[in-house]
Scaffold this motif. Structure first.
Motif, PDB file in Angstrom:
ATOM      1  N   TRP A 154       0.822  -1.211   0.000  1.00 21.93           N
ATOM      2  CA  TRP A 154       0.000   0.000   0.000  1.00 21.93           C
ATOM      3  C   TRP A 154       0.856   1.260   0.000  1.00 21.93           C
ATOM      4  CZ3 TRP A 154      -3.831  -1.212   4.618  1.00 21.93           C
ATOM      5  CH2 TRP A 154      -4.725  -2.215   4.214  1.00 21.93           C
ATOM      6  N   MET A 155       1.997   1.167   0.673  1.00 23.43           N
ATOM      7  CA  MET A 155       2.786   2.363   0.962  1.00 23.43           C
ATOM      8  C   MET A 155       3.633   2.796  -0.232  1.00 23.43           C
ATOM      9  SD  MET A 155       2.252   3.032   4.294  1.00 23.43           S
ATOM     10  CE  MET A 155       3.683   3.878   4.913  1.00 23.43           C
ATOM     11  N   ASN A 156       4.046   4.060  -0.160  1.00 24.43           N
ATOM     12  CA  ASN A 156       5.055   4.560  -1.082  1.00 24.43           C
ATOM     13  C   ASN A 156       6.371   3.844  -0.781  1.00 24.43           C
ATOM     14  OD1 ASN A 156       7.489   6.464  -1.416  1.00 24.43           O
ATOM     15  ND2 ASN A 156       5.947   7.379  -2.758  1.00 24.43           N
ATOM     16  N   ARG A 157       6.997   3.295  -1.806  1.00 24.71           N
ATOM     17  CA  ARG A 157       8.178   2.455  -1.598  1.00 24.71           C
ATOM     18  C   ARG A 157       9.298   3.203  -0.881  1.00 24.71           C
ATOM     19  NH1 ARG A 157      12.736   1.052  -4.670  1.00 24.71           N
ATOM     20  NH2 ARG A 157      12.035   2.360  -6.398  1.00 24.71           N
ATOM     21  N   HIS A 158       9.493   4.457  -1.253  1.00 21.03           N
ATOM     22  CA  HIS A 158      10.598   5.224  -0.666  1.00 21.03           C
ATOM     23  C   HIS A 158      10.346   5.530   0.813  1.00 21.03           C
ATOM     24  CE1 HIS A 158      12.556   5.598  -4.507  1.00 21.03           C
ATOM     25  NE2 HIS A 158      11.434   6.058  -5.056  1.00 21.03           N
ATOM     26  N   SER A 159       9.107   5.897   1.136  1.00 19.47           N
ATOM     27  CA  SER A 159       8.805   6.198   2.540  1.00 19.47           C
ATOM     28  C   SER A 159       8.894   4.933   3.391  1.00 19.47           C
ATOM     29  CB  SER A 159       7.416   6.829   2.676  1.00 19.47           C
ATOM     30  OG  SER A 159       6.411   5.909   2.306  1.00 19.47           O
ATOM     31  N   TRP A 160       8.552   3.791   2.802  1.00 24.42           N
ATOM     32  CA  TRP A 160       8.641   2.528   3.532  1.00 24.42           C
ATOM     33  C   TRP A 160      10.098   2.151   3.783  1.00 24.42           C
ATOM     34  CZ3 TRP A 160       5.380  -0.529   6.143  1.00 24.42           C
ATOM     35  CH2 TRP A 160       5.811  -1.819   6.472  1.00 24.42           C
ATOM     36  N   GLU A 161      10.928   2.332   2.765  1.00 25.38           N
ATOM     37  CA  GLU A 161      12.320   1.890   2.871  1.00 25.38           C
ATOM     38  C   GLU A 161      13.170   2.789   3.766  1.00 25.38           C
ATOM     39  OE1 GLU A 161      13.651   1.544  -1.148  1.00 25.38           O
ATOM     40  OE2 GLU A 161      12.647  -0.391  -1.472  1.00 25.38           O
ATOM     41  N   VAL A 192      -1.553  -6.461  14.911  1.00 25.72           N
ATOM     42  CA  VAL A 192      -1.968  -5.138  14.426  1.00 25.72           C
ATOM     43  C   VAL A 192      -1.455  -4.045  15.362  1.00 25.72           C
ATOM     44  CG1 VAL A 192      -3.931  -3.616  13.996  1.00 25.72           C
ATOM     45  CG2 VAL A 192      -4.012  -5.975  13.206  1.00 25.72           C
ATOM     46  N   ALA A 193      -1.548  -4.287  16.658  1.00 27.34           N
ATOM     47  CA  ALA A 193      -1.166  -3.258  17.636  1.00 27.34           C
ATOM     48  C   ALA A 193       0.326  -2.930  17.567  1.00 27.34           C
ATOM     49  CB  ALA A 193      -1.545  -3.705  19.043  1.00 27.34           C
ATOM     50  N   VAL A 194       1.167  -3.946  17.409  1.00 27.28           N
ATOM     51  CA  VAL A 194       2.609  -3.652  17.329  1.00 27.28           C
ATOM     52  C   VAL A 194       2.926  -2.911  16.027  1.00 27.28           C
ATOM     53  CG1 VAL A 194       3.296  -5.555  18.835  1.00 27.28           C
ATOM     54  CG2 VAL A 194       3.238  -5.932  16.370  1.00 27.28           C
ATOM     55  N   LEU A 195       2.198  -3.239  14.974  1.00 29.70           N
ATOM     56  CA  LEU A 195       2.387  -2.523  13.713  1.00 29.70           C
ATOM     57  C   LEU A 195       1.892  -1.082  13.841  1.00 29.70           C
ATOM     58  CD1 LEU A 195       3.218  -2.451  10.795  1.00 29.70           C
ATOM     59  CD2 LEU A 195       1.099  -3.630  10.174  1.00 29.70           C
ATOM     60  N   TYR A 196       0.777  -0.912  14.499  1.00 35.22           N
ATOM     61  CA  TYR A 196       0.225   0.429  14.749  1.00 35.22           C
ATOM     62  C   TYR A 196       1.228   1.278  15.529  1.00 35.22           C
ATOM     63  CZ  TYR A 196      -2.925   4.011  16.674  1.00 35.22           C
ATOM     64  OH  TYR A 196      -3.505   5.206  17.037  1.00 35.22           O
ATOM     65  N   LEU A 197       1.798   0.693  16.582  1.00 35.16           N
ATOM     66  CA  LEU A 197       2.748   1.434  17.411  1.00 35.16           C
ATOM     67  C   LEU A 197       4.032   1.743  16.635  1.00 35.16           C
ATOM     68  CD1 LEU A 197       3.541   2.693  20.074  1.00 35.16           C
ATOM     69  CD2 LEU A 197       4.179   0.425  20.926  1.00 35.16           C
ATOM     70  N   ALA A 198       4.480   0.803  15.826  1.00 33.67           N
ATOM     71  CA  ALA A 198       5.687   1.033  15.016  1.00 33.67           C
ATOM     72  C   ALA A 198       5.474   2.199  14.047  1.00 33.67           C
ATOM     73  CB  ALA A 198       6.056  -0.236  14.251  1.00 33.67           C
ATOM     74  N   LEU A 199       4.302   2.245  13.424  1.00 36.35           N
ATOM     75  CA  LEU A 199       3.981   3.351  12.515  1.00 36.35           C
ATOM     76  C   LEU A 199       3.930   4.679  13.276  1.00 36.35           C
ATOM     77  CD1 LEU A 199       1.175   1.614  10.421  1.00 36.35           C
ATOM     78  CD2 LEU A 199       3.388   2.355   9.528  1.00 36.35           C
ATOM     79  N   GLN A 200       3.340   4.636  14.468  1.00 34.40           N
ATOM     80  CA  GLN A 200       3.250   5.845  15.291  1.00 34.40           C
ATOM     81  C   GLN A 200       4.635   6.342  15.699  1.00 34.40           C
ATOM     82  OE1 GLN A 200       0.266   7.535  16.788  1.00 34.40           O
ATOM     83  NE2 GLN A 200      -0.550   6.611  14.932  1.00 34.40           N
ATOM     84  N   CYS A 201       5.500   5.406  16.044  1.00 33.44           N
ATOM     85  CA  CYS A 201       6.850   5.775  16.493  1.00 33.44           C
ATOM     86  C   CYS A 201       7.607   6.557  15.425  1.00 33.44           C
ATOM     87  CB  CYS A 201       7.646   4.527  16.871  1.00 33.44           C
ATOM     88  SG  CYS A 201       7.123   3.759  18.420  1.00 33.44           S
ATOM     89  N   TYR A 202       7.388   6.203  14.167  1.00 34.82           N
ATOM     90  CA  TYR A 202       8.123   6.846  13.077  1.00 34.82           C
ATOM     91  C   TYR A 202       7.277   7.861  12.307  1.00 34.82           C
ATOM     92  CZ  TYR A 202      11.865   3.601  14.022  1.00 34.82           C
ATOM     93  OH  TYR A 202      12.883   2.916  14.644  1.00 34.82           O
ATOM     94  N   GLY A 203       6.073   8.116  12.811  1.00 28.48           N
ATOM     95  CA  GLY A 203       5.225   9.124  12.182  1.00 28.48           C
ATOM     96  C   GLY A 203       4.832   8.788  10.755  1.00 28.48           C
ATOM     97  N   VAL A 204       4.702   7.504  10.484  1.00 24.70           N
ATOM     98  CA  VAL A 204       4.346   7.064   9.127  1.00 24.70           C
ATOM     99  C   VAL A 204       2.831   6.932   9.027  1.00 24.70           C
ATOM    100  CG1 VAL A 204       4.578   5.225   7.413  1.00 24.70           C
ATOM    101  CG2 VAL A 204       6.532   5.849   8.849  1.00 24.70           C
ATOM    102  N   GLU A 205       2.254   7.552   8.016  1.00 21.75           N
ATOM    103  CA  GLU A 205       0.808   7.470   7.809  1.00 21.75           C
ATOM    104  C   GLU A 205       0.493   6.532   6.649  1.00 21.75           C
ATOM    105  OE1 GLU A 205      -0.949  11.287   7.346  1.00 21.75           O
ATOM    106  OE2 GLU A 205      -0.274  12.020   9.306  1.00 21.75           O
ATOM    107  N   VAL A 206      -0.560   5.776   6.822  1.00 23.33           N
ATOM    108  CA  VAL A 206      -1.001   4.870   5.755  1.00 23.33           C
ATOM    109  C   VAL A 206      -1.744   5.697   4.709  1.00 23.33           C
ATOM    110  CG1 VAL A 206      -2.442   2.872   5.206  1.00 23.33           C
ATOM    111  CG2 VAL A 206      -1.150   2.932   7.354  1.00 23.33           C
ATOM    112  N   PRO A 207      -1.384   5.578   3.439  1.00 28.62           N
ATOM    113  CA  PRO A 207      -2.011   6.393   2.390  1.00 28.62           C
ATOM    114  C   PRO A 207      -3.531   6.232   2.350  1.00 28.62           C
ATOM    115  CG  PRO A 207      -0.096   5.234   1.528  1.00 28.62           C
ATOM    116  CD  PRO A 207      -0.336   4.695   2.904  1.00 28.62           C
ATOM    117  N   ALA A 208      -4.209   7.360   2.197  1.00 27.67           N
ATOM    118  CA  ALA A 208      -5.671   7.413   2.016  1.00 27.67           C
ATOM    119  C   ALA A 208      -6.442   6.830   3.196  1.00 27.67           C
ATOM    120  CB  ALA A 208      -6.075   6.699   0.723  1.00 27.67           C
ATOM    121  N   ASP A 209      -5.785   6.704   4.337  1.00 31.85           N
ATOM    122  CA  ASP A 209      -6.472   6.110   5.492  1.00 31.85           C
ATOM    123  C   ASP A 209      -7.623   6.992   5.967  1.00 31.85           C
ATOM    124  OD1 ASP A 209      -6.697   4.031   7.478  1.00 31.85           O
ATOM    125  OD2 ASP A 209      -5.901   5.448   8.935  1.00 31.85           O
ATOM    126  N   SER A 210      -7.426   8.304   5.910  1.00 30.81           N
ATOM    127  CA  SER A 210      -8.465   9.226   6.396  1.00 30.81           C
ATOM    128  C   SER A 210      -9.702   9.226   5.503  1.00 30.81           C
ATOM    129  CB  SER A 210      -7.903  10.648   6.510  1.00 30.81           C
ATOM    130  OG  SER A 210      -7.373  11.061   5.263  1.00 30.81           O
TER     131      SER A 210
END
Length: 247
Positions: A154-161, A192-210
Motif C-alpha cells: 500500500w505504501m510509497n516504496r521510498h517512505s517505507w524503505e 496489528v497493535a505492534v504494527l500500529y505502534l511502530a507506525l506511530q513511532c516513526y510518524g508514518v501514515e497509511v495512504p488514504a487512510d483518512s
C-alpha cells in the motif's frame, strides 16, 4: 493530617505492590528465556512458545511455590518439543548456568548436574499437567508478516524503505513476550497493535487512510477496536517502563 487507610485499601495496595514485584520477576525470567533461547539457536516461534508456557504456568500457580528459572528452563525444553526444534537438556543447563553465573567454571557432569537434569524433566511433566497438556499456541508472527507485506504494497516504496517500521514491529512483538499479552489478547490483535505502534513511532501514515471507509487496522482485523489497540499499546509501554527499572 491524612486519614489512615482502611483494611481493605491497605490490602489492595499490598496486592498491587506484590503484582508489580512479580511482574518484574517475570520480566527478568522471560528475558532469560529469550537470551538463552538465542544462544541455543532457537527460532522466534519456539522462544515465543517457551515464554507463553512460562506465563501460562504462573497464571495457574503462585510464584513463590516454584523456582521461576527452573520453570523457565523446563519451558524452553518443552517448547523445543512442541515446535519440533528439539534441544538437549545438557545444552539448556550449560547455557542457563553460564547466563546465571557468568564468571563460573563450566559445569561438571557430577551428581548436581544430573539432579538438575532430572528436575527439568520432572518439571516438564508438572507443567504439562498444570496446563492440561494445552501447550500449542497461535502466535502473532504469521499475522504480522502478512500485515507487513500488505502494508508495504500500500505504501510509497521510498517512505517505507527509509523508515525501519518492519524492524520496529518485530522488535515490539518480541518484547511483548516479557509480559502476558500473549494470553490476554488474540494473536491478530497483537500483530496489528505492534504494527500500529511502530507506525506511530516513526510518524508514518497509511495512504488514504483518512478517506477510507474503515481504518487500515480494521481491514486487517474486523473485530478489533481502537480501545483494544490502546490497551495493548499501553501494556507494551508498561513493559518498556519496567525495563528501565530493572538492572
Amino acid at each position: 493530617m491524612e486519614a489512615p487507610e482502611s483494611g481493605a485499601e491497605a490490602e489492595e495496595v499490598r496486592k498491587e505492590g506484590q503484582l508489580a514485584s512479580e511482574a518484574k520477576v517475570h520480566f527478568k525470567v522471560t528475558r532469560f528465556i529469550m537470551e538463552a533461547g538465542v544462544k541455543l539457536g532457537m527460532q522466534s516461534i519456539p522462544i515465543a512458545t517457551a515464554c507463553t508456557i512460562y506465563h501460562k504456568f504462573f497464571c495457574e500457580t503462585k510464584l513463590d511455590a516454584y523456582d521461576p528459572y527452573l520453570i523457565a528452563m523446563s519451558a524452553i525444553y518443552l517448547a523445543g518439543k512442541v515446535e519440533e526444534q528439539h534441544l538437549r537438556t545438557r545444552d539448556i543447563i550449560n547455557v542457563s548456568h553460564r547466563y546465571l553465573n557468568p564468571k563460573s567454571e563450566p559445569l561438571e557432569l557430577d551428581s548436581w548436574f544430573w539432579e538438575l537434569r532430572d528436575s527439568i524433566v520432572q518439571c516438564e511433566l508438572l507443567m504439562l499437567r498444570v496446563l492440561h497438556f494445552r501447550v500449542s499456541f497461535q502466535h502473532p508472527h504469521k499475522y504480522l508478516l502478512h500485515y507487513l507485506i500488505s502494508l508495504k504494497n500500500w505504501m510509497n516504496r521510498h517512505s517505507w524503505e527509509r523508515t525501519p517500521v518492519s524492524l520496529a514491529a518485530w522488535a515490539l512483538l518480541r518484547d511483548s513476550y516479557h509480559g502476558a499479552l500473549c494470553l490476554q489478547y488474540p494473536a491478530q490483535h497483537i500483530a496489528v497493535a505492534v504494527l500500529y505502534l511502530a507506525l506511530q513511532c516513526y510518524g508514518v501514515e497509511v495512504p488514504a487512510d483518512s478517506e477510507a471507509e474503515k481504518p487500515w487496522w480494521q481491514v486487517f482485523s474486523e473485530d478489533l477496536t481502537k480501545p483494544v489497540i490502546d490497551n495493548i499499546v499501553s501494556d507494551l509501554i508498561q513493559i518498556y517502563t519496567m525495563d528501565t527499572e530493572i538492572p
